[in-house]
Design an enzyme around this catalytic site. Structure first.
Site, PDB file in Angstrom:
ATOM      1  N   CYS A  66      27.134  49.701  -2.284  1.00  0.00           N
ATOM      2  CA  CYS A  66      27.472  49.916  -0.870  1.00  0.00           C
ATOM      3  C   CYS A  66      26.395  49.314   0.032  1.00  0.00           C
ATOM      4  CB  CYS A  66      27.616  51.424  -0.652  1.00  0.00           C
ATOM      5  SG  CYS A  66      27.608  51.969   1.059  1.00  0.00           S
ATOM      6  N   CYS A  69      24.812  51.614   2.577  1.00  0.00           N
ATOM      7  CA  CYS A  69      23.963  52.595   1.881  1.00  0.00           C
ATOM      8  C   CYS A  69      22.553  52.028   1.687  1.00  0.00           C
ATOM      9  CB  CYS A  69      24.555  52.955   0.515  1.00  0.00           C
ATOM     10  SG  CYS A  69      26.172  53.778   0.598  1.00  0.00           S
TER      11      CYS A  69
END
Length: 144
Positions: A66, A69
């Protein structure tokens, strides 16, 4: 009557290669990064952290694939460095802890859960990338 060998390069020809060897490539290692103040936990570690918390707890639910993230991880490191022992920041990989992520209905990544010291007060939950200043504001003003 003759030209000296190597005196001049013929017109239009390629330049001669230098006769000295190229210097060896340098192998500069970047300085080691400081140890992370954000610790990664599994489901059992998170349960222990929640049960024994003595300061506000921020839980980052993330995945290694991600992009946001990864950006949030840098923001959380900055918050941890700035606030020090006033807060505990942990992260949980949803792929490695899919049962926990499912039971907590973690769907959007990254998801942050802010848990204060008062067990009667509900945890705050956000999805998406937040700047360090916003995270600090939530910790300092919402988790009393």
């Amino acid at each position: 009557s003759g030209r000296r060998a190597g005196a001049r390069r013929p017109r239009g020809g390629p330049p001669r290669a230098p006769t000295h060897p190229a210097p060896p490539p340098t192998t500069h290692q970047p300085p080691p990064s400081p140890p992370s103040q954000v610790e990664e936990l599994d489901a059992e570690g998170l349960e222990t952290a929640l049960a024994t918390r003595d300061r506000p707890l921020v839980v980052d639910f993330f995945a290694t694939w991600c992009g946001p993230c990864l950006l949030l991880a840098k923001e959380l490191e900055a918050v941890a460095a700035d606030l020090g022992d006033a807060v505990r920041i942990v992260k949980v990989d949803v792929d490695a802890n899919d049962e926990l992520a499912g039971s907590l209905a973690i769907q959007g990544l990254p998801t942050l859960v802010f848990v204060g010291l008062d067990p009667a007060k509900p945890a705050l939950r956000t999805e998406g990338l937040l700047p360090a200043a916003t995270i600090k504001d939530i910790i300092q003003n919402q988790l009393d």
